[in-house]
Design a protein around this motif. Structure first.
Motif, PDB file in Angstrom:
ATOM      1  N   ALA A  24     -14.629 -16.128 -18.895  1.00 37.83           N
ATOM      2  CA  ALA A  24     -13.922 -14.872 -19.102  1.00 37.83           C
ATOM      3  C   ALA A  24     -14.651 -14.014 -20.122  1.00 37.83           C
ATOM      4  O   ALA A  24     -15.205 -14.521 -21.098  1.00 37.83           O
ATOM      5  N   SER A  25     -14.636 -12.724 -19.908  1.00 36.97           N
ATOM      6  CA  SER A  25     -15.212 -11.771 -20.854  1.00 36.97           C
ATOM      7  C   SER A  25     -14.330 -10.538 -20.891  1.00 36.97           C
ATOM      8  O   SER A  25     -13.463 -10.348 -20.041  1.00 36.97           O
ATOM      9  N   GLY A  26     -14.557  -9.706 -21.872  1.00 31.46           N
ATOM     10  CA  GLY A  26     -13.764  -8.495 -22.012  1.00 31.46           C
ATOM     11  C   GLY A  26     -12.683  -8.634 -23.063  1.00 31.46           C
ATOM     12  O   GLY A  26     -12.414  -7.716 -23.812  1.00 31.46           O
ATOM     13  N   ARG A  27     -12.029  -9.782 -23.070  1.00 28.48           N
ATOM     14  CA  ARG A  27     -11.062 -10.110 -24.105  1.00 28.48           C
ATOM     15  C   ARG A  27     -10.807 -11.611 -24.057  1.00 28.48           C
ATOM     16  O   ARG A  27     -11.083 -12.253 -23.053  1.00 28.48           O
ATOM     17  N   THR A  28     -10.296 -12.137 -25.139  1.00 27.22           N
ATOM     18  CA  THR A  28      -9.982 -13.560 -25.133  1.00 27.22           C
ATOM     19  C   THR A  28      -8.732 -13.797 -24.297  1.00 27.22           C
ATOM     20  O   THR A  28      -7.934 -12.881 -24.081  1.00 27.22           O
ATOM     21  N   LEU A  29      -8.578 -15.015 -23.865  1.00 27.29           N
ATOM     22  CA  LEU A  29      -7.457 -15.364 -23.001  1.00 27.29           C
ATOM     23  C   LEU A  29      -6.297 -15.961 -23.783  1.00 27.29           C
ATOM     24  O   LEU A  29      -5.426 -16.606 -23.193  1.00 27.29           O
ATOM     25  N   SER A  30      -6.258 -15.740 -25.082  1.00 27.00           N
ATOM     26  CA  SER A  30      -5.268 -16.418 -25.921  1.00 27.00           C
ATOM     27  C   SER A  30      -3.837 -16.103 -25.508  1.00 27.00           C
ATOM     28  O   SER A  30      -2.942 -16.920 -25.697  1.00 27.00           O
ATOM     29  N   SER A  31      -3.595 -14.934 -24.958  1.00 22.36           N
ATOM     30  CA  SER A  31      -2.234 -14.587 -24.554  1.00 22.36           C
ATOM     31  C   SER A  31      -2.073 -14.638 -23.039  1.00 22.36           C
ATOM     32  O   SER A  31      -1.115 -14.100 -22.488  1.00 22.36           O
ATOM     33  N   TYR A  32      -3.000 -15.298 -22.360  1.00 19.10           N
ATOM     34  CA  TYR A  32      -2.998 -15.338 -20.918  1.00 19.10           C
ATOM     35  C   TYR A  32      -2.751 -16.747 -20.395  1.00 19.10           C
ATOM     36  O   TYR A  32      -2.734 -17.731 -21.118  1.00 19.10           O
ATOM     37  N   ALA A  33      -2.614 -16.788 -19.104  1.00 26.41           N
ATOM     38  CA  ALA A  33      -2.661 -18.030 -18.353  1.00 26.41           C
ATOM     39  C   ALA A  33      -3.787 -17.892 -17.333  1.00 26.41           C
ATOM     40  O   ALA A  33      -4.120 -16.779 -16.907  1.00 26.41           O
ATOM     41  N   MET A  34      -4.370 -18.994 -16.977  1.00 24.84           N
ATOM     42  CA  MET A  34      -5.397 -18.973 -15.940  1.00 24.84           C
ATOM     43  C   MET A  34      -4.892 -19.732 -14.731  1.00 24.84           C
ATOM     44  O   MET A  34      -4.307 -20.817 -14.874  1.00 24.84           O
ATOM     45  N   GLY A  35      -5.116 -19.164 -13.600  1.00 27.80           N
ATOM     46  CA  GLY A  35      -4.723 -19.815 -12.356  1.00 27.80           C
ATOM     47  C   GLY A  35      -5.927 -20.074 -11.478  1.00 27.80           C
ATOM     48  O   GLY A  35      -6.957 -19.427 -11.615  1.00 27.80           O
ATOM     49  N   TRP A  36      -5.769 -21.038 -10.605  1.00 24.69           N
ATOM     50  CA  TRP A  36      -6.810 -21.370  -9.622  1.00 24.69           C
ATOM     51  C   TRP A  36      -6.196 -21.323  -8.224  1.00 24.69           C
ATOM     52  O   TRP A  36      -5.097 -21.855  -7.989  1.00 24.69           O
ATOM     53  N   PHE A  37      -6.921 -20.695  -7.327  1.00 23.82           N
ATOM     54  CA  PHE A  37      -6.499 -20.546  -5.940  1.00 23.82           C
ATOM     55  C   PHE A  37      -7.669 -20.920  -5.036  1.00 23.82           C
ATOM     56  O   PHE A  37      -8.809 -21.000  -5.478  1.00 23.82           O
ATOM     57  N   ARG A  38      -7.376 -21.073  -3.775  1.00 20.61           N
ATOM     58  CA  ARG A  38      -8.433 -21.226  -2.784  1.00 20.61           C
ATOM     59  C   ARG A  38      -7.997 -20.541  -1.497  1.00 20.61           C
ATOM     60  O   ARG A  38      -6.799 -20.357  -1.244  1.00 20.61           O
ATOM     61  N   GLN A  39      -8.998 -20.175  -0.721  1.00 21.39           N
ATOM     62  CA  GLN A  39      -8.716 -19.523   0.558  1.00 21.39           C
ATOM     63  C   GLN A  39      -9.691 -20.039   1.601  1.00 21.39           C
ATOM     64  O   GLN A  39     -10.908 -19.855   1.464  1.00 21.39           O
ATOM     65  N   ALA A  40      -9.154 -20.691   2.603  1.00 21.24           N
ATOM     66  CA  ALA A  40      -9.951 -21.172   3.724  1.00 21.24           C
ATOM     67  C   ALA A  40      -9.974 -20.098   4.803  1.00 21.24           C
ATOM     68  O   ALA A  40      -9.081 -19.247   4.852  1.00 21.24           O
ATOM     69  N   PRO A  41     -10.973 -20.119   5.676  1.00 22.11           N
ATOM     70  CA  PRO A  41     -11.060 -19.104   6.733  1.00 22.11           C
ATOM     71  C   PRO A  41      -9.791 -19.052   7.574  1.00 22.11           C
ATOM     72  O   PRO A  41      -9.288 -20.082   8.030  1.00 22.11           O
ATOM     73  N   GLY A  42      -9.283 -17.856   7.741  1.00 26.64           N
ATOM     74  CA  GLY A  42      -8.105 -17.665   8.572  1.00 26.64           C
ATOM     75  C   GLY A  42      -6.795 -18.048   7.925  1.00 26.64           C
ATOM     76  O   GLY A  42      -5.742 -18.008   8.574  1.00 26.64           O
ATOM     77  N   LYS A  43      -6.835 -18.427   6.648  1.00 25.50           N
ATOM     78  CA  LYS A  43      -5.613 -18.843   5.956  1.00 25.50           C
ATOM     79  C   LYS A  43      -5.341 -17.950   4.757  1.00 25.50           C
ATOM     80  O   LYS A  43      -6.221 -17.263   4.256  1.00 25.50           O
ATOM     81  N   GLU A  44      -4.102 -17.999   4.287  1.00 24.71           N
ATOM     82  CA  GLU A  44      -3.738 -17.233   3.109  1.00 24.71           C
ATOM     83  C   GLU A  44      -4.288 -17.910   1.851  1.00 24.71           C
ATOM     84  O   GLU A  44      -4.596 -19.107   1.856  1.00 24.71           O
ATOM     85  N   ARG A  45      -4.382 -17.119   0.784  1.00 25.35           N
ATOM     86  CA  ARG A  45      -4.829 -17.668  -0.481  1.00 25.35           C
ATOM     87  C   ARG A  45      -3.753 -18.609  -1.017  1.00 25.35           C
ATOM     88  O   ARG A  45      -2.589 -18.248  -1.124  1.00 25.35           O
ATOM     89  N   GLU A  46      -4.189 -19.805  -1.367  1.00 28.98           N
ATOM     90  CA  GLU A  46      -3.284 -20.890  -1.744  1.00 28.98           C
ATOM     91  C   GLU A  46      -3.373 -21.167  -3.237  1.00 28.98           C
ATOM     92  O   GLU A  46      -4.473 -21.387  -3.774  1.00 28.98           O
ATOM     93  N   PHE A  47      -2.227 -21.197  -3.904  1.00 30.23           N
ATOM     94  CA  PHE A  47      -2.190 -21.542  -5.319  1.00 30.23           C
ATOM     95  C   PHE A  47      -2.455 -23.035  -5.491  1.00 30.23           C
ATOM     96  O   PHE A  47      -1.912 -23.864  -4.754  1.00 30.23           O
ATOM     97  N   LEU A  48      -3.262 -23.367  -6.503  1.00 29.21           N
ATOM     98  CA  LEU A  48      -3.593 -24.758  -6.783  1.00 29.21           C
ATOM     99  C   LEU A  48      -3.058 -25.230  -8.126  1.00 29.21           C
ATOM    100  O   LEU A  48      -2.481 -26.320  -8.218  1.00 29.21           O
TER     101      LEU A  48
END
Length: 124
Positions: A24-48
């Motif tokens: 991450a750049s631009g600002r620190t993530l101290s007040s944030y949460a980070m999420g991870w997703f994935r997207q397979a061909p032809g499918k919706e983006r899936e939360f992990l």
């Protein structure tokens, strides 16, 4: 605004492991949460998974719980997704995202900044 850059994707055999990074750049993530997703061909983006940046607690979707682990390095302002016991069905483009909510059932609407994605391919 936070800028995110993923790295660490690639080709791995089934049963193998990969670790994705999200810098991450631009600002620190101290007040944030980070999420991870994935997207397979032809499918919706899936939360992990998501991680509370300040406390470091991770939350996981049922589909990856026990195989994937989220972590972060506050000093490096970088998040990680460790993926073990990979399966061919894990093949997808993986994205990290920054938002203000953590949990185990989140959608893309909870995150405002996204990385460009990194391809993970698991061969059988």
């Amino acid at each position: 605004q936070v800028q995110l850059v993923e790295s660490g994707g690639g080709l791995v055999q089934a049963g193998g492991s990969l670790r994705l990074s999200c810098a991450a750049s631009g600002r620190t993530l101290s007040s944030y949460a980070m999420g991870w997703f994935r997207q397979a061909p032809g499918k919706e983006r899936e939360f992990l998974a998501s991680i509370n940046w300040s406390g470091g607690r991770g939350y996981y979707a049922d589909s990856v719980k026990g195989r994937f682990t989220v972590s972060r390095d506050i000093d490096k302002n970088t998040g990680y997704l460790q993926m073990n016991s990979l399966r061919p069905e894990d093949t997808a483009v993986y994205y990290c995202a920054a938002g203000s909510v953590v949990g185990r059932k989140l959608g893309t609407e909870h995150f405002g900044s996204w990385g460009q994605g990194t391809q993970v391919t698991v061969s059988s």
